[in-house]
Scaffold this active site. Structure first.
Site, PDB file in Angstrom:
ATOM      1  N   LYS A   1     -13.827   0.038  -0.330  1.00  5.52           N
ATOM      2  CA  LYS A   1     -14.535   1.301  -0.531  1.00  5.52           C
ATOM      3  C   LYS A   1     -14.914   1.947   0.799  1.00  5.52           C
ATOM      4  CE  LYS A   1     -14.405   1.391  -5.019  1.00  5.52           C
ATOM      5  NZ  LYS A   1     -13.500   2.339  -5.706  1.00  5.52           N
TER       6      LYS A   1
ATOM      7  N   TYR B   1     -14.014  -5.744  -2.075  1.00 10.50           N
ATOM      8  CA  TYR B   1     -14.437  -4.502  -2.710  1.00 10.50           C
ATOM      9  C   TYR B   1     -15.176  -3.599  -1.719  1.00 10.50           C
ATOM     10  CZ  TYR B   1     -16.599  -1.426  -6.212  1.00 10.50           C
ATOM     11  OH  TYR B   1     -16.999  -0.337  -6.949  1.00 10.50           O
ATOM     12  N   GLY B   2     -16.136  -4.173  -0.984  1.00  7.64           N
ATOM     13  CA  GLY B   2     -16.895  -3.386  -0.023  1.00  7.64           C
ATOM     14  C   GLY B   2     -16.012  -2.823   1.086  1.00  7.64           C
ATOM     15  N   ALA B   3     -15.120  -3.676   1.613  1.00  7.07           N
ATOM     16  CA  ALA B   3     -14.230  -3.218   2.669  1.00  7.07           C
ATOM     17  C   ALA B   3     -13.284  -2.135   2.160  1.00  7.07           C
ATOM     18  CB  ALA B   3     -13.435  -4.401   3.226  1.00  7.07           C
TER      19      ALA B   3
ATOM     20  N   ASP C   1       0.851   3.228 -12.814  1.00  7.84           N
ATOM     21  CA  ASP C   1       0.369   2.040 -12.119  1.00  7.84           C
ATOM     22  C   ASP C   1       0.082   2.450 -10.687  1.00  7.84           C
ATOM     23  OD1 ASP C   1      -0.017  -0.346 -10.770  1.00  7.84           O
ATOM     24  OD2 ASP C   1       1.697  -1.369 -11.668  1.00  7.84           O
TER      25      ASP C   1
END
Length: 227
Positions: free
Chosen positions: A153, A149-151, A58
């Site tokens: 990555k 998600y963008g932040a 995990d």
């Protein structure tokens, strides 16, 4: 013949990476959050002649990552793929789901760092850590939404570039790869690439990665990606 470790190995790109490396004759350490639910992976492992091992991991739990690293043996790792991730969709600025936001960051940013920390003792000169990132994390990508998600990555890209600098004296290579828009649970059925196509490209890029390009950002097809 290489020894490869892959998180998120039970489905999507991770599962296809397992198959690609199995076909190449490699030994694969498949790391999944819920091994009991990874039936396709289990069947593949049963038919692999011992070249695929499945271990529970995990990525949100450092103790889990440490146990997986210990349980999977002491053979040096040639390629470690950080594939496991989560997304938040288009996002609604007026109604941010903060619990989901934190989960995306925990899985997609802290997760790869935990895995790298746990497996670091098994990395040697020439070992590669290949992180599946996204074009959505690039400051040059002109799209809205996907806040978590963008932040995540974008932060992963910066984090791994820092680690690349720190591990370069040890000869350990860090890579960042945009896998393309892929027909997975996350990408949807209308995406451009099949998981097999994406994984094949990622494997090719990973095998050719050299220390002088450690910390760089590439597309699945080998093209450099703008930051």
């Amino acid at each position: 013949m290489a020894t490869v470790a892959i998180t998120g190995a039970g489905r999507g790109i991770g599962f296809e990476l397992v198959k690609q490396h199995l076909a190449a004759g490699d030994h694969v350490i498949s790391l999944v959050r819920n091994p009991a639910g990874a039936t396709a992976l289990a069947a593949l492992a049963d038919d692999s002649g011992g070249r695929i091992a499945v271990h529970q991991l995990d990525v949100t739990d450092l103790a889990s990552a440490t146990r997986a690293a210990a349980a999977s043996g002491d053979v040096p790792i040639d390629i470690l793929y950080n594939v496991a991730g989560a997304a938040d969709g288009r996002s609604d600025l007026a109604n941010i789901d903060w619990q989901q936001f934190d989960e995306v960051v925990d899985i997609g940013l802290k997760g790869p760092l935990r895995v790298l920390q746990a497996f670091l003792p098994r990395l040697r000169e020439g070992s590669k850590v290949i992180n599946i990132t996204s074009q959505i994390g690039a400051s040059t990508w002109p799209t809205g939404g996907y806040y978590a998600y963008g932040a995540t990555k974008a932060a992963l890209n910066r984090l791994m570039r820092s680690i690349a600098v720190d591990l370069k004296p040890r000869g350990i290579i860090i890579g960042l790869v945009h896998p393309g828009w892929v027909q997975t649970d996350m990408g949807g059925p209308k995406a451009d690439l099949t998981p097999e196509q994406s994984a094949h490209g990622i494997c090719t890029v990973a095998r050719g990665w050299t220390l002088d390009r450690s910390g760089d950002f590439y597309k699945w097809n080998g093209e450099p990606h703008a930051w």
